[in-house]
Structure formats: structure tokens, C-alpha cells
Design an enzyme around this catalytic site. Sequence first.
Site, short mmCIF file in Angstrom:
data_model
loop_
_atom_site.label_atom_id
_atom_site.label_comp_id
_atom_site.label_asym_id
_atom_site.label_seq_id
_atom_site.Cartn_x
_atom_site.Cartn_y
_atom_site.Cartn_z
N ASP A 1 55.51 30.09 -5.03
CA ASP A 1 55.44 29.66 -6.86
C ASP A 1 55.11 31.41 -7.29
O ASP A 1 54.58 32.31 -6.18
CB ASP A 1 53.78 29.08 -6.64
CG ASP A 1 53.30 28.93 -8.00
OD1 ASP A 1 53.79 28.84 -8.55
OD2 ASP A 1 51.79 28.14 -7.96
N GLY B 1 58.60 31.36 -11.91
CA GLY B 1 58.18 31.70 -13.76
C GLY B 1 57.52 33.15 -14.15
O GLY B 1 57.93 33.12 -14.98
N ARG C 1 62.56 31.47 -17.54
CA ARG C 1 62.20 30.86 -16.05
C ARG C 1 63.29 30.34 -14.95
O ARG C 1 62.21 31.43 -13.84
CB ARG C 1 60.97 29.87 -16.54
CG ARG C 1 59.82 29.80 -16.88
CD ARG C 1 59.46 28.81 -17.66
NE ARG C 1 58.74 27.77 -15.87
CZ ARG C 1 58.53 28.07 -15.75
NH1 ARG C 1 57.24 29.12 -15.65
NH2 ARG C 1 57.86 27.67 -14.22
N HIS D 1 63.51 30.93 -11.22
CA HIS D 1 64.38 29.95 -9.04
C HIS D 1 65.26 30.84 -9.23
O HIS D 1 65.24 30.65 -7.42
CB HIS D 1 64.42 29.01 -9.89
CG HIS D 1 63.64 28.07 -10.67
ND1 HIS D 1 61.44 28.00 -10.55
CD2 HIS D 1 63.03 27.80 -11.68
CE1 HIS D 1 60.79 28.32 -11.51
NE2 HIS D 1 62.09 27.43 -12.46
N SER E 1 57.46 19.59 -6.65
CA SER E 1 57.11 18.53 -6.41
C SER E 1 57.06 16.90 -7.09
O SER E 1 57.22 17.07 -7.82
CB SER E 1 55.40 19.19 -6.42
OG SER E 1 55.36 18.79 -8.44
N SER E 2 55.90 15.71 -6.84
CA SER E 2 55.98 15.42 -7.25
C SER E 2 55.78 15.02 -8.91
O SER E 2 56.22 14.63 -9.72
CB SER E 2 54.90 13.78 -6.93
OG SER E 2 54.19 13.65 -6.14
N TRP F 1 58.09 17.03 -12.45
CA TRP F 1 58.92 16.39 -13.40
C TRP F 1 57.98 16.22 -14.77
O TRP F 1 58.82 16.19 -16.01
CB TRP F 1 58.71 15.20 -13.05
CG TRP F 1 59.49 13.83 -12.14
CD1 TRP F 1 59.11 13.69 -10.40
CD2 TRP F 1 60.81 14.60 -11.60
NE1 TRP F 1 59.94 13.59 -9.91
CE2 TRP F 1 60.99 13.77 -10.09
CE3 TRP F 1 62.28 14.65 -12.18
CZ2 TRP F 1 62.27 13.37 -9.45
CZ3 TRP F 1 63.25 14.41 -11.64
CH2 TRP F 1 63.54 13.74 -10.19
N ARG G 1 57.61 18.98 -16.36
CA ARG G 1 58.14 20.61 -16.70
C ARG G 1 59.04 19.62 -17.74
O ARG G 1 59.92 18.99 -17.82
CB ARG G 1 58.60 21.03 -15.78
CG ARG G 1 58.14 21.59 -14.40
CD ARG G 1 58.59 23.01 -13.68
NE ARG G 1 57.00 23.39 -12.98
CZ ARG G 1 57.17 24.49 -12.61
NH1 ARG G 1 58.03 25.56 -12.39
NH2 ARG G 1 56.48 24.84 -11.72
N LEU H 1 65.08 26.87 14.52
CA LEU H 1 64.37 26.54 13.94
C LEU H 1 64.80 24.65 13.24
O LEU H 1 65.28 24.74 12.50
CB LEU H 1 64.62 27.31 12.73
CG LEU H 1 63.61 28.00 11.88
CD1 LEU H 1 61.56 27.31 11.56
CD2 LEU H 1 64.19 28.83 10.54
N ARG I 1 50.81 30.61 0.09
CA ARG I 1 51.09 30.18 -1.03
C ARG I 1 51.29 31.66 -1.70
O ARG I 1 50.23 32.16 -1.54
CB ARG I 1 49.91 29.47 -1.98
CG ARG I 1 50.14 29.35 -3.10
CD ARG I 1 49.17 28.10 -4.55
NE ARG I 1 49.80 27.95 -5.36
CZ ARG I 1 49.81 26.62 -5.96
NH1 ARG I 1 49.36 25.72 -4.99
NH2 ARG I 1 50.51 26.25 -6.44
N GLU J 1 45.42 27.16 8.70
CA GLU J 1 44.81 28.94 8.70
C GLU J 1 45.56 28.96 7.07
O GLU J 1 46.30 28.97 6.58
CB GLU J 1 45.01 29.74 9.55
CG GLU J 1 44.95 29.76 10.83
CD GLU J 1 42.91 29.36 10.61
OE1 GLU J 1 41.98 29.77 10.02
OE2 GLU J 1 42.30 28.92 11.71
C1 IPE Z 1 53.46 24.16 -6.42
O1 IPE Z 1 53.90 24.50 -7.58
C2 IPE Z 1 54.54 23.19 -6.27
C3 IPE Z 1 55.99 24.18 -5.52
C4 IPE Z 1 56.45 25.57 -5.52
C5 IPE Z 1 56.98 23.41 -5.53
P1 IPE Z 1 53.29 24.06 -9.46
O2 IPE Z 1 53.92 25.64 -9.88
O3 IPE Z 1 53.69 23.13 -9.52
O4 IPE Z 1 51.57 24.44 -8.88
P2 IPE Z 1 50.42 24.14 -10.57
O5 IPE Z 1 51.09 23.14 -11.06
O6 IPE Z 1 50.42 25.61 -10.85
O7 IPE Z 1 49.12 23.72 -9.06
C1 IPE Z 2 57.50 27.64 -8.26
O1 IPE Z 2 57.43 28.25 -9.19
C2 IPE Z 2 58.93 26.69 -8.54
C3 IPE Z 2 58.96 25.91 -8.52
C4 IPE Z 2 57.70 24.91 -8.70
C5 IPE Z 2 59.81 25.10 -8.81
P1 IPE Z 2 56.77 28.05 -10.23
O2 IPE Z 2 58.17 27.74 -12.13
O3 IPE Z 2 54.93 27.51 -11.04
O4 IPE Z 2 56.71 29.30 -11.20
P2 IPE Z 2 55.18 29.53 -12.06
O5 IPE Z 2 53.94 29.76 -10.89
O6 IPE Z 2 55.64 29.13 -13.36
O7 IPE Z 2 55.21 31.45 -12.39
MG MG Z 3 53.82 27.90 -10.53
#
Ligand code: IPE
Ligand code: IPE
Ligand code: MG
Length: 264
Positions: free
Chosen positions: A26, A29, A39, A43, A71-72, A75, A77, A137, A191, A210
Amino acid sequence: MTSFPSSTIEIPDSSRVPRHVAVIMDGNGRWAKQRYLPRVAGHKRGVESVRTLVRACAERGVAFLTLFAFSSENWRRPAEEVSFLLQLFAVALEQEVGRLHENGIRFRVIGDIAAFDARLVRLIRDAEALTAGNSRLTLTVAANYGGRWDMMQAVARMLAERPALAAGFSEHDLTPYLSLNYAPEPDLFIRTGGEQRVSNFLLWQLAYAELYFTDTLWPDFDAACLDRAIVSYQQRERRFGRTSEQLPAGAGLAMLRFEGPGVE
Ligand code: IPE
Ligand code: IPE
Ligand code: MG
């Protein structure tokens, strides 16, 4: 079918180096925003961190690495960002699969990939088939994955195959149908990006993982960051419900066996 014990039924082996590391990648962005970039630039840069982490995990003897890529709920976004992410996944797969294979890495995807376009599904299936025999791996990418989806699909498939279980079933009946049935439960969950939540990742499998949270944004996460997470893991006492006193001598504090990669 499942070859690994459930942490709620048996005490699993805990090794010095986590056998299975699961990561919510995470902060892409925010990494881009800090640089006044779109953003999607974050990625793109995040793919570099994936490459670095896969190499570092293989070198440190981690046997399973599971990465949350989409994640599910992602979508929700903006459509352009979703389509960029899926396109990036396809491009990265095309570019990297040969290298993964050469390095003895088995590639798997978990999630409802039927929602993806046919080309991406084919790339995924081909990469899985090519690397199926590798054992150094196992790299699992969670794409269109949700922990709740996983449990629901497992129950549905189990009951379709074994309708008599509608009257009652056990963990042993269910776990072979979970999508990570080929891996032990994660030892270490990481995370990045500062949020301290699970965001519908591996809800079942994280029962005794953990948890490690870092403010480092995913594009900045490197091998040294992994080593810090592993050192933190090695300092945990994994009790699985028991008391400290019940742990086998020397097994309580992983510190006692501390010779981690962080002190190379
Ligand atoms: C979790 O990140 C999903 C992935 C890293 C693929 P998000 O950025 O989507 O999570 P939330 O929405 O902040 O919980
Ligand atoms: C994680 O980074 C990538 C995905 C969820 C695909 P984010 O895109 O959620 O980045 P932030 O949380 O907005 O910084
Ligand atoms: Mg995020």
C-alpha cells in the site's frame, strides 16, 4: 489435499526465517502524490519493489510470498486507474515470467480472475503452467481477491462436491477448498503505507500471523525494509494460545535463535 496443519488445530512449526510472508503493498498513490506525479506512476514504480522483494525473499529462504495486488473492493476506484492496474499486471507478467521461471519461482494467482479479460486470464494460466514445477519460492499474487470471497467460494465448492456436509462440517473439510490450500498459513504479515488494517485480505489464513505495519510507502520498500520486518518477527513469542511457560525451551523468544538476515 491440504498438506499443512491449521494453526487452530495443531501448533505449526515456526522457523527463524518466516516460511510464508504475506504483504499488503500500500501507498503507491501517496508516493506519487508526494512527487506531484499521477497515481499510476506510483503503481508503475511499485512493480520495481515487487521485483526486489521476490529476489530478497528467495535469497533469505522464504518459501511462500503472497502479495495483495488488487482487492475485490479496488473496482470502486476510477475506471482509468482500474484499467491501468490490470494493464500493468499483464505487462509485468509478460516481462517477468521468464525470469521467474529461470529463478525457480512457482507463480500462482488467487482471486476471482474470471472478471478479467481473456488475454490477462490466458497470461496468468500460461505463467502458472510454465512455473508449476518450480519449488524454490512460491509467489502468489492476489488479484480480484477478497478474504470473504475466498471463504464463500470455498463453502460453495465444498457443498457442491460434498452435499452431505450441509449438515455440518469441520475445518479439515473446508480448508482444501480455500484458494491458498497449497501453502502454510502466513507467519509474517506486512502492510506498508501506514494504515493498520487488513482490508479484506487473507481473513482465514491470518489467524495466527505476526502483524507488522510500516509507514514506508510501497515504492520505497526494499530489502533492508524486509529485513527489519523479519527482525521484528524474530523477536515475537508465538504462543498459539499457550502460556510462555508451556513453550519448548528456546522456542519462546525467536530472539534466542536470532541470526537473522538483518545482521548479515
Ligand atoms: C489494499 O489497499 C489492497 C491492495 C493493496 C491491493 P487499499 O489501498 O485498497 O486499502 P484501503 O482501501 O485503504 O483499506
Ligand atoms: C496500493 O497503493 C496499490 C493498490 C491498492 C492497487 P494505493 O493505490 O492504495 O496507494 P494509496 O493508499 O492511495 O497511497
Ligand atoms: Mg491504499
